[in-house]
Design an enzyme around this catalytic site. Structure first.
Site, PDB file in Angstrom:
ATOM      1  CD  GLU A  24     -12.700  27.573  53.482  1.00  0.00           C
ATOM      2  OE1 GLU A  24     -11.398  28.273  53.600  1.00  0.00           O
ATOM      3  OE2 GLU A  24     -11.959  26.324  54.254  1.00  0.00           O
TER       4      GLU A  24
ATOM      5  CG  ASP B 269     -14.565  22.244  53.286  1.00  0.00           C
ATOM      6  OD1 ASP B 269     -15.545  23.323  53.834  1.00  0.00           O
ATOM      7  OD2 ASP B 269     -14.318  22.221  52.013  1.00  0.00           O
TER       8      ASP B 269
END
Length: 480
Positions: A145, A78
């Site tokens: 994350e 991400d």
């Protein structure tokens, strides 16, 4: 031909550009996760994908490396999605528009996602190249994350055989990271009581700030747009009878907000005085942040006379108390490692939603007890103002290992390859190494990466030459 097709190493930039063409903001990683799964299946590699869209790809050892310790290559799928006000990109459906400026790769009007797309690109390029001698490679790509490391927390590591990790989620070449802070996110909700009033609607805006990553840039003295707006608003309230309709600033709890705005209701006769008050605040704050944030701008722009619902006097007092009195920024520095922030918090998001004023913080500390104490301090202060707080996304600190064969090898190889000594440091920003260390016994881990600037902002840049140098360095680590 892609925008990056002429850059070297060709494989790394090819995969990076393909990743940038896939929407992959936090919470929207399915497409890029599926892309990684398809990559593995096309090459006959073992692959696992879980319900959180984490992906693990395994490539067995090449000839002569069968007895070597397996190596885990780790990064996250991400990216933080920020864009300039005039940018039309929809992060849910659109890819990024890449550009090259000298030695820098950037995205037009948005964050680039070099954090951490370049890690995924490195790993895919390594897995794709059958000429690279290597031990068993286990590529671990996690999700979410940037919003609490939820992917790493969910990850089942039972298929992994390695106890050695190259985490490729750092942003400064020549610095090897060997420890990081733990942290959590905190959400504060203040119930809003409102009343109808009539006056001149005006928009108060604070913008032009640098912002940045709340772990990497929290010690740079940069202004927090939401905090500054609250200070200006408190000053306005002391001088004129203003009402607050709404306030909104920031998008991510782990990014220092660059802009914030509030809609106010002013008595018609007080508009000029309010503008003078805002101008005085700008003058004082420009002086305070002359070096750290010279682009600071504060504007109070009146619109039309109208009736609107504003915070009641009591609610406004509670809101301003929360916004101005709660701690923000660096709380204390490490007594063991010079220059390292030990504990901090960042007011990343302020917004009005579902009848509440909502504040979202990122809290970090390399000392677990200190983090918990700060959380409790804020909880008690919040309660005094009639608000509630809950925390989530708690992740452990990655503790420094005195004995690390991987770190010793990385230092030696860097010295031999580049003729200089790398720095070994711990950082205040969070990394997934702490979570992995809690799941994999005796984990030996080092974090590294190429030069990036202004991550989590629209000014994010990734160095082309540094990507190439780090590629050579990573390959040497794998080979040896």
């Amino acid at each position: 031909m892609g925008v990056l097709s002429g850059l070297k190493p060709a494989g790394v930039w090819k995969f990076f550009e393909e990743i940038c063409g896939i929407p992959h903001g936090s919470g929207n990683e399915k497409a890029v996760s599926d892309y990684c799964v398809a990559f593995a299946k096309e090459r006959g590699l073992l692959v696992w994908q879980d319900e959180a869209w984490n992906v693990v790809i395994v490539k067995e050892a090449s000839a002569g490396y069968e007895e070597k310790e397996p190596l885990i290559l780790q990064g996250h799928l991400d990216m933080v999605c920020e864009k300039k006000p005039d940018c039309k990109i929809d992060f849910l459906t659109d890819g990024l528009r890449l550009g090259i400026d000298g030695d820098q790769v950037y995205a037009e009007g948005t964050t680039l996602g070099g954090d951490d797309g370049i890690a995924v690109a490195y790993a895919l390029a390594i897995l794709d190249d059958d000429e690279i001698p290597h031990p068993r490679l286990e590529a671990v790509f996690t999700t979410s994350e940037e919003v609490g490391m939820d992917g790493a927390a969910f990850l089942d590591v039972s298929m992994l055989k390695g106890h050695t990790v190259l985490n490729l989620d750092s942003e400064e070449e020549g610095i090897l990271l060997a420890g990081c802070a733990g942290g959590c996110s905190a959400g504060i909700r203040l119930p809003l009581q409102k009343e109808k009033k009539c006056g001149v609607k005006a928009v108060l805006t604070v913008d032009g700030l640098k912002g940045g990553h709340s772990g990497a840039e929290i010690d740079k003295g940069r202004a927090n747009a939401s905090r500054l707006l609250a200070l200006v608003l408190a000053d306005l309230k002391e001088n004129v009878n203003c009402g607050l309709i709404l306030v909104a600033g920031g998008k991510k709890d782990n990014a220092i907000p660059r802009e914030c705005h509030a809609e106010l209701l002013l008595p018609e006769e007080a508009v000029k005085e309010a503008q003078q008050c805002a101008a005085a605040s700008l003058k004082a704050l420009k002086k305070e942040y002359a070096s750290a944030d010279p682009g600071l701008s504060i504007r109070l722009e009146p619109e039309a006379v109208e009736e609107a619902e504003v915070f009641t006097e009591e609610t406004l007092e509670h809101a301003l108390a929360l916004l101005t009195s709660l701690p923000n920024g660096v709380i204390c520095m490490s007594k063991d490692i010079e220059g390292l922030v030990q504990t901090s918090l960042n007011l990343g998001v302020v917004q009005c939603e579902s009848g509440h004023l909502v504040l979202r913080y990122s809290i970090r500390s390399s000392v677990g007890a200190e983090k918990e104490a700060l959380v409790e301090q804020i909880r008690q202060a919040v309660r005094q103002e009639g608000a509630l707080m809950e925390t989530n996304g708690d992740y452990p600190a990655w503790e420094y290992r005195k004995d690390s064969p991987l770190r010793d090898d990385c230092v030696r190889i860097y010295r031999e390859l580049f003729g200089t000594e790398p720095k070994v440091e711990a950082i205040h920003a969070g990394l997934e190494c702490g979570i992995l260390a809690s799941k994999i016994p005796n984990l030996d881990c080092v974090s590294m990466g190429p030069d990036m600037k202004d991550i989590h902002t629209t000014e994010e840049r990734l160095s082309i030459s540094s990507v190439e140098r780090m590629w050579r360095y990573i390959l040497e680590i794998i080979k040896r």
